[in-house]
Design a protein around this motif. Structure first.
Motif, mmCIF file in Angstrom:
data_model
loop_
_atom_site.group_PDB
_atom_site.id
_atom_site.type_symbol
_atom_site.label_atom_id
_atom_site.label_comp_id
_atom_site.label_asym_id
_atom_site.label_seq_id
_atom_site.Cartn_x
_atom_site.Cartn_y
_atom_site.Cartn_z
ATOM 1 N N ILE A 399 0.860 -1.086 -0.140
ATOM 2 C CA ILE A 399 0.042 0.086 -0.107
ATOM 3 C C ILE A 399 0.844 1.083 0.043
ATOM 4 C CG2 ILE A 399 -1.429 1.462 1.452
ATOM 5 C CD1 ILE A 399 -2.838 -1.372 2.342
ATOM 6 N N TYR A 400 1.909 1.245 0.676
ATOM 7 C CA TYR A 400 2.767 2.386 0.911
ATOM 8 C C TYR A 400 3.506 2.560 -0.401
ATOM 9 C CZ TYR A 400 6.939 5.050 2.480
ATOM 10 O OH TYR A 400 7.951 5.967 2.923
ATOM 11 N N GLY A 401 3.972 1.541 -1.350
ATOM 12 C CA GLY A 401 4.588 1.975 -2.513
ATOM 13 C C GLY A 401 3.683 2.341 -3.386
ATOM 14 N N ALA A 402 2.215 1.833 -3.193
ATOM 15 C CA ALA A 402 1.362 2.240 -4.380
ATOM 16 C C ALA A 402 0.893 3.635 -4.119
ATOM 17 C CB ALA A 402 0.049 1.237 -4.234
ATOM 18 N N ILE A 403 0.680 4.113 -3.061
ATOM 19 C CA ILE A 403 0.223 5.725 -2.690
ATOM 20 C C ILE A 403 1.541 6.608 -3.506
ATOM 21 C CG2 ILE A 403 0.981 5.606 -0.523
ATOM 22 C CD1 ILE A 403 -2.054 7.592 -2.360
ATOM 23 N N ARG A 404 2.721 5.972 -3.142
ATOM 24 C CA ARG A 404 3.713 6.738 -3.427
ATOM 25 C C ARG A 404 3.758 7.033 -4.997
ATOM 26 N NH1 ARG A 404 8.332 8.187 -0.491
ATOM 27 N NH2 ARG A 404 9.720 7.010 -2.042
ATOM 28 N N ASP A 405 3.606 5.878 -5.686
ATOM 29 C CA ASP A 405 3.603 5.903 -7.183
ATOM 30 C C ASP A 405 2.488 6.777 -7.685
ATOM 31 O OD1 ASP A 405 4.720 4.518 -9.612
ATOM 32 O OD2 ASP A 405 2.483 4.415 -9.728
ATOM 33 N N VAL A 406 1.379 6.799 -7.131
ATOM 34 C CA VAL A 406 0.224 7.708 -7.512
ATOM 35 C C VAL A 406 0.545 8.892 -7.356
ATOM 36 C CG1 VAL A 406 -2.238 8.181 -6.971
ATOM 37 C CG2 VAL A 406 -1.697 6.121 -6.832
ATOM 38 N N MET A 407 1.119 9.423 -6.052
ATOM 39 C CA MET A 407 1.287 10.802 -6.122
ATOM 40 C C MET A 407 2.731 11.368 -6.960
ATOM 41 S SD MET A 407 -0.996 11.232 -4.333
ATOM 42 C CE MET A 407 -1.130 12.862 -4.047
ATOM 43 N N ASN A 408 3.506 10.417 -7.155
ATOM 44 C CA ASN A 408 4.612 10.760 -7.891
ATOM 45 C C ASN A 408 4.450 10.891 -9.337
ATOM 46 O OD1 ASN A 408 7.701 10.923 -7.814
ATOM 47 N ND2 ASN A 408 7.680 9.283 -9.215
ATOM 48 N N ASN A 409 3.534 10.079 -9.812
ATOM 49 C CA ASN A 409 3.046 10.344 -11.324
ATOM 50 C C ASN A 409 2.168 11.558 -11.411
ATOM 51 O OD1 ASN A 409 2.521 8.715 -13.997
ATOM 52 N ND2 ASN A 409 0.486 9.283 -13.110
ATOM 53 N N ASN A 410 1.343 11.812 -10.251
ATOM 54 C CA ASN A 410 0.438 13.158 -10.628
ATOM 55 C C ASN A 410 0.105 13.524 -9.017
ATOM 56 O OD1 ASN A 410 -1.111 15.322 -10.993
ATOM 57 N ND2 ASN A 410 -2.793 13.952 -12.166
ATOM 58 N N PRO A 411 0.679 14.465 -8.388
ATOM 59 C CA PRO A 411 0.269 15.048 -7.090
ATOM 60 C C PRO A 411 -1.174 15.407 -7.126
ATOM 61 C CG PRO A 411 1.940 16.459 -7.970
ATOM 62 C CD PRO A 411 1.858 15.285 -8.858
ATOM 63 N N GLN A 412 -1.747 15.702 -8.218
ATOM 64 C CA GLN A 412 -3.099 16.411 -8.101
ATOM 65 C C GLN A 412 -4.148 15.319 -8.391
ATOM 66 O OE1 GLN A 412 -3.522 19.635 -7.308
ATOM 67 N NE2 GLN A 412 -1.333 19.651 -6.977
ATOM 68 N N ASP A 413 -3.425 14.130 -8.560
ATOM 69 C CA ASP A 413 -4.297 12.908 -8.667
ATOM 70 C C ASP A 413 -5.343 12.606 -7.677
ATOM 71 O OD1 ASP A 413 -5.808 10.576 -9.562
ATOM 72 O OD2 ASP A 413 -4.063 9.732 -10.407
ATOM 73 N N PRO A 414 -6.835 12.740 -7.626
ATOM 74 C CA PRO A 414 -7.598 12.519 -6.263
ATOM 75 C C PRO A 414 -7.866 10.987 -6.261
ATOM 76 C CG PRO A 414 -8.950 12.994 -8.532
ATOM 77 C CD PRO A 414 -7.513 13.057 -8.839
ATOM 78 N N GLN A 415 -7.284 9.932 -7.102
ATOM 79 C CA GLN A 415 -7.446 8.625 -6.687
ATOM 80 C C GLN A 415 -6.305 8.385 -5.393
ATOM 81 O OE1 GLN A 415 -8.255 6.044 -10.486
ATOM 82 N NE2 GLN A 415 -6.634 7.399 -11.085
ATOM 83 N N GLY A 416 -5.284 9.312 -5.344
ATOM 84 C CA GLY A 416 -4.533 8.900 -4.199
ATOM 85 C C GLY A 416 -5.428 9.025 -2.686
ATOM 86 N N LYS A 417 -6.163 10.001 -2.695
ATOM 87 C CA LYS A 417 -6.942 10.065 -1.361
ATOM 88 C C LYS A 417 -8.023 9.166 -1.453
ATOM 89 C CE LYS A 417 -10.209 13.220 0.636
ATOM 90 N NZ LYS A 417 -11.093 14.506 0.475
ATOM 91 N N ALA A 418 -8.316 8.696 -2.511
ATOM 92 C CA ALA A 418 -9.742 7.809 -2.355
ATOM 93 C C ALA A 418 -9.217 6.388 -2.180
ATOM 94 C CB ALA A 418 -10.359 7.792 -3.875
ATOM 95 N N PHE A 419 -7.750 6.251 -2.696
ATOM 96 C CA PHE A 419 -7.203 4.876 -2.289
ATOM 97 C C PHE A 419 -6.876 4.774 -0.747
ATOM 98 C CE2 PHE A 419 -2.850 2.601 -1.746
ATOM 99 C CZ PHE A 419 -3.536 1.290 -1.959
ATOM 100 N N CYS A 420 -6.416 5.878 0.085
ATOM 101 C CA CYS A 420 -6.085 5.728 1.298
ATOM 102 C C CYS A 420 -7.350 5.596 2.196
ATOM 103 C CB CYS A 420 -5.325 7.055 1.725
ATOM 104 S SG CYS A 420 -3.492 6.967 1.296
#
Length: 471
Positions: A399-420
């Motif tokens: 999970i830690y690796g996945a969220i870091r990839d989401v935000m690294n790819n696009n820090p404005q991606d709302p899917q990061g918050k939705a995932f957590c």
């Protein structure tokens, strides 16, 4: 308005290279001849290497990376032709060389051209496989054309304009999307020429489009023209620019890009590339550099084959004597990208391999799996949760690796918050902490770090994000 192509960034004159390249393949070749040593060296690697060997190129030409010592034709390590010129020459022949358009498919011609243009003259001063011309993006249909045209655009109008067009076109054009990272590499080449070799200015004008390919390519071209006895000195100062050091994210990308460039410079000699990383100014610089080395080793920017991978020991080289303890971090953080194809994409079997890691390193293997989970799931929150759920004991780090990839790819991606927000409650805090570790590197001011976290989190989630961000 097009400027005259400069002989900048430590490169031999492009005009001289063009004159040399005109002599490429000036005598008849194409027989199946060549010594057996050359065939063994060339035939065991990438598709391009195999074609080079089986079509008799080794018997006519000298090219160290292929083990070729032919004396009939031109020495490819000397003329270092670019990819477009190799494609044209191999297709149509001329000057005593037979055409291969009826013997090889267009894909095979592109493969051998990619091999020759990137491997010939490796480690020698003046090597470059990008030369600006008048090709336009709007006129392109294939990847070779797009790579050249985007490099031209960066050279003419600057990398920012080229990267913006790349981001826009990759959203609607499948050909561009599939070749996005290599295209960004060529934008790095054109961007460095645009800024006359000033790495700081070039970095400031770039962004992380397509997996930060621009940053990687920029450093690749910066090293391309450096003599072997000077590369360590150039590498150790390339990122020491106030413009680069002012932003932690950009500074990381610079040192990481050095790793990519050093692997290409050394002809995918992993121990030598890591040794160059060790010569950087700080231990942190070296660690960041190693990440680029291992990424290039697993997935070469130009499709080259690395011998520093194994089909049996899928954790190699991480668990080998060739990787020092100081270099293991990024090796394990990337290792599952090599594992997955050999376990047919099974997350359960990938997890089993992670549990075979050396003591103390399994968590980083699972974080690597998380990065791959995010990519395969196209950052869909529910799919990422389901995939990481197959990690068993490694779910938290996945999970830690996945969220870091989401935000690294696009820090404005709302899917990061939705995932957590949908992961199991016991992992929620760690997920928001992971989000903060990426947001924190992209901001230098504590107030900006707080603002970045506040965009996605509140209450305890915000506290975790701020802790990860160092705010």
């Amino acid at each position: 308005m097009r400027r005259i192509a400069p002989a900048a960034i430590g490169l031999a004159s492009l005009a001289v290279l063009s004159v040399l390249a005109l002599a490429f393949f000036t005598v008849g070749c194409g027989s199946k001849g060549g010594d057996s040593a050359s065939k063994d060296a060339a035939g065991a690697g990438s598709p391009g290497e195999k074609i080079f060997s089986t079509q008799g190129c080794s018997g006519c030409h000298t090219m160290e990376a292929a083990g070729a010592t032919g004396k009939v034709g031109q020495d490819l390590d000397v003329i270092r032709p670019n990819e477009q010129r190799v494609v044209k020459q191999v297709t149509n022949g001329g000057n005593g060389m037979p055409p291969f358009k009826d013997k090889l498919t267009p894909v095979e011609i592109k493969q051998v051209a990619a091999f020759v243009s990137t491997a010939a003259g490796t480690g020698r001063a003046g090597k470059i496989s990008f030369e600006p011309n008048d090709q336009k993006v709007d006129d392109c249909q294939d990847t070779t054309c797009y790579e050249q045209a985007f490099g031209n655009l960066a050279y003419d109008d600057g990398p920012k304009a080229a990267l913006q067009k790349l981001a826009s076109l990759s959203a609607t054009n499948g050909t561009v999307a599939a070749d996005c990272h290599p295209i960004a590499h060529k934008i790095g080449a054109g961007g460095l020429l645009y800024f006359k070799g000033d790495v700081g200015k070039a970095f400031a004008d770039g962004d992380a489009t397509c997996g930060s390919g621009y940053y990687h390519g920029l450093l690749q071209w910066k090293l391309a023209g450096v003599a072997a006895d000077q590369v360590a000195a150039v590498a150790s100062t390339a990122c020491k620019d106030p413009t680069i050091e002012a932003n932690a994210f950009i500074y990381y990308q610079c040192n990481h890009g050095l790793g990519h460039g050093l692997m290409l410079y050394t002809g995918l000699d992993l121990p030598q590339a890591l040794d160059y990383c060790h010569k950087l100014q700080t231990e942190d610089d070296s660690v960041m550099c190693s990440g680029g080395v291992f990424m290039e080793n697993q997935s070469s920017s130009f499709g080259l084959h690395s011998k520093w991978l194994s089909k049996k020991n899928l954790l190699f080289p991480c668990n080998s004597k060739y990787v020092d303890r100081s270099d293991k971090l990024y090796c394990y953080l990337l290792v599952t990208s090599h594992i997955l194809p050999y376990v047919h994409g099974s997350w359960t079997k990938t997890s089993d391999w992670c549990r075979k890691s050396e003591p103390g390193w399994a968590q980083y293997c699972f974080q690597s799996m998380g990065r791959d989970v995010a990519g395969v799931a196209v950052r869909n929150p529910q799919q990422m949760k389901n995939f990481c759920g197959q990690a068993g004991s490694g779910e938290k780090d996945c999970i830690y690796g996945a969220i870091r990839d989401v935000m690294n790819n696009n820090p404005q991606d709302p899917q990061g918050k939705a995932f957590c927000e949908i992961v199991d409650a016991k992992f929620r805090g760690y997920c928001f902490f992971g989000m903060g570790t990426i947001l924190g590197t992209q901001q230098s001011d504590p107030a900006d770090k707080r603002a970045a976290c506040e965009q996605w989190a509140k209450g305890d989630d915000l506290n975790q994000c701020l802790s990860g961000a160092g705010a």
